[in-house]
Design an enzyme around this catalytic site. Structure first.
Site, mmCIF file in Angstrom:
data_model
loop_
_atom_site.group_PDB
_atom_site.id
_atom_site.type_symbol
_atom_site.label_atom_id
_atom_site.label_comp_id
_atom_site.label_asym_id
_atom_site.label_seq_id
_atom_site.Cartn_x
_atom_site.Cartn_y
_atom_site.Cartn_z
ATOM 1 N N TYR A 149 0.835 -1.205 0.000
ATOM 2 C CA TYR A 149 0.000 0.000 0.000
ATOM 3 C C TYR A 149 0.877 1.265 0.000
ATOM 4 C CZ TYR A 149 -3.743 3.210 1.463
ATOM 5 O OH TYR A 149 -4.643 4.250 1.537
ATOM 6 N N THR A 154 -13.681 5.867 7.197
ATOM 7 C CA THR A 154 -14.448 5.383 6.035
ATOM 8 C C THR A 154 -14.511 3.855 6.112
ATOM 9 O OG1 THR A 154 -12.536 4.971 4.624
ATOM 10 C CG2 THR A 154 -13.432 7.212 4.572
HETATM 11 P P1 NAD Z 1 -13.729 3.265 0.535
HETATM 12 O O1 NAD Z 1 -13.446 1.804 0.579
HETATM 13 O O2 NAD Z 1 -14.730 3.844 1.470
HETATM 14 O O3 NAD Z 1 -14.141 3.683 -0.956
HETATM 15 C C1 NAD Z 1 -13.410 3.212 -2.065
HETATM 16 C C2 NAD Z 1 -14.348 3.080 -3.260
HETATM 17 O O4 NAD Z 1 -13.551 2.680 -4.391
HETATM 18 C C3 NAD Z 1 -15.430 2.003 -3.076
HETATM 19 O O5 NAD Z 1 -16.699 2.522 -3.422
HETATM 20 C C4 NAD Z 1 -15.000 0.891 -4.019
HETATM 21 O O6 NAD Z 1 -16.102 0.163 -4.586
HETATM 22 C C5 NAD Z 1 -14.250 1.676 -5.103
HETATM 23 N N1 NAD Z 1 -13.303 0.851 -5.837
HETATM 24 C C6 NAD Z 1 -12.405 -0.037 -5.326
HETATM 25 N N2 NAD Z 1 -11.730 -0.633 -6.310
HETATM 26 C C7 NAD Z 1 -12.189 -0.101 -7.476
HETATM 27 C C8 NAD Z 1 -11.879 -0.319 -8.849
HETATM 28 N N3 NAD Z 1 -10.954 -1.221 -9.211
HETATM 29 N N4 NAD Z 1 -12.547 0.390 -9.784
HETATM 30 C C9 NAD Z 1 -13.494 1.288 -9.422
HETATM 31 N N5 NAD Z 1 -13.837 1.532 -8.140
HETATM 32 C C10 NAD Z 1 -13.200 0.838 -7.184
HETATM 33 O O7 NAD Z 1 -12.308 3.967 0.715
HETATM 34 P P2 NAD Z 1 -11.858 5.460 1.136
HETATM 35 O O8 NAD Z 1 -11.343 5.390 2.519
HETATM 36 O O9 NAD Z 1 -12.893 6.456 0.781
HETATM 37 O O10 NAD Z 1 -10.573 5.589 0.206
HETATM 38 C C11 NAD Z 1 -10.553 6.375 -0.977
HETATM 39 C C12 NAD Z 1 -9.104 6.614 -1.330
HETATM 40 O O11 NAD Z 1 -8.461 7.304 -0.261
HETATM 41 C C13 NAD Z 1 -8.287 5.339 -1.564
HETATM 42 O O12 NAD Z 1 -7.395 5.557 -2.641
HETATM 43 C C14 NAD Z 1 -7.517 5.186 -0.264
HETATM 44 O O13 NAD Z 1 -6.322 4.465 -0.435
HETATM 45 C C15 NAD Z 1 -7.263 6.636 0.083
HETATM 46 N N6 NAD Z 1 -6.961 6.923 1.485
HETATM 47 C C16 NAD Z 1 -7.819 6.534 2.467
HETATM 48 C C17 NAD Z 1 -7.502 6.816 3.780
HETATM 49 C C18 NAD Z 1 -8.394 6.388 4.915
HETATM 50 O O14 NAD Z 1 -7.939 6.431 6.061
HETATM 51 N N7 NAD Z 1 -9.654 6.025 4.670
HETATM 52 C C19 NAD Z 1 -6.325 7.524 4.093
HETATM 53 C C20 NAD Z 1 -5.468 7.921 3.061
HETATM 54 C C21 NAD Z 1 -5.807 7.614 1.747
#
Ligand code: NAD
Length: 249
Positions: A153, A188
């Site tokens: 990751y 989330t």
């Molecule tokens: P989440 O799981 O709530 O939402 C992610 C969404 O992406 C889901 O609706 C899922 O269906 C969709 N998805 C996954 N794989 C996919 C694909 N191959 N094609 C199309 N859609 C796809 O996650 P989140 O926490 O909202 O994360 C969003 C972004 O933020 C991610 O890139 C994650 O790595 C990043 N992020 C999250 C955090 C955290 O703490 N939540 C922190 C830093 C970065």
């Protein structure tokens, strides 16, 4: 405030978490939303809610990525904002000694190759328009690394950050801005899933957040709206940290 009035915004991972909150925020600011997700039920729900369009696509699949921008352009006539945000959490044991090559590859495909594909296929639209804002979701771990062993990751997000910097520099003179959004931990489903597997991890993470809590998705969405809008017109190629102070501690 209608900072995004009539801008066309393509948001990947719009069905949940940060993407969902950003679709809602962009709509409040006047944007036309193209909500992209693998999850049809969640993606079409948010598209209905914000009066936008839903495109089911796997962002790791090049044909799907080409189709989603083509659909956005055919429907609305431009693509002004690309929020390349879909991503997956690390596999169960993501330490370098344990992660297998298949798990590693899957994370790179969904978190990094997807961003390469999205940038590659949205840039021709933005170049023709002579303007655009691309926001790629990286993470604070891209800047700082992670104390909780998530090598595939962290490496994927480091790649997103480096790519965003390079593209930001390369396309700056063409009116296209590219920034890497680097959130701290955000409450989330992605984070909840990670912590459900390893509850102690939540506590270890929380100690490092000076503000003393995880972010709400709406707080990240507010930063994305800023980066999408002309309020950030002099910001490009940045690592835009929204991390509750983690990087300062
Ligand atoms: P989440 O799981 O709530 O939402 C992610 C969404 O992406 C889901 O609706 C899922 O269906 C969709 N998805 C996954 N794989 C996919 C694909 N191959 N094609 C199309 N859609 C796809 O996650 P989140 O926490 O909202 O994360 C969003 C972004 O933020 C991610 O890139 C994650 O790595 C990043 N992020 C999250 C955090 C955290 O703490 N939540 C922190 C830093 C970065």
């Amino acid at each position: 405030m209608q900072r995004l009035q009539d801008r066309v915004a393509v948001i990947t991972g719009a069905g949940s978490g940060i993407g969902l909150a950003t679709a809602q925020r962009f709509a409040q600011e006047g944007a036309k939303i193209v909500a992209v997700d693998l999850d049809e039920a969640a993606g079409s729900k948010v598209a209905d809610e914000v009066g936008g369009l839903f495109v089911r696509a796997d962002v790791a699949n090049e044909d799907d990525v080409v189709r989603m921008y083509q659909t956005a352009f055919d429907t609305y006539g431009s693509v002004d904002v690309a929020f390349n945000n879909a991503g997956i959490s690390p596999p169960e044991d993501d330490s370098i000694l344990e992660t297998g090559i298949e798990a590693w590859r899957r994370v790179q495909e969904v978190n990094l190759t997807s961003v390469y594909l999205c940038c590659k296929h949205v840039l021709p639209y933005m170049r023709r328009q002579g303007k655009g804002s691309i926001i790629n979701t990286a993470s604070f771990v891209a800047v700082l690394g992670s104390a909780t062993s998530q090598i595939s990751y962290t490496a994927s997000k480091g790649g997103v950050l480096a790519m965003s910097r390079e593209l930001g520099v390369q396309f700056a003179r063409e009116g296209i801005r590219v920034n890497a959004l680097c959130p701290g931990p955000v409450d989330t489903p992605l984070l909840r899933e990670l912590f459900a597997k390893d509850p102690e991890r939540a506590q270890r993470r929380l100690v490092h957040v000076p503000i003393g809590r995880f972010a709400r998705a709406e707080e990240i969405a507010a930063a994305v709206a800023f980066l999408a809008s002309d309020d950030s017109s002099f910001i490009t190629a940045s690592e835009f940290l929204v991390d509750g102070g983690i990087s300062g501690a």
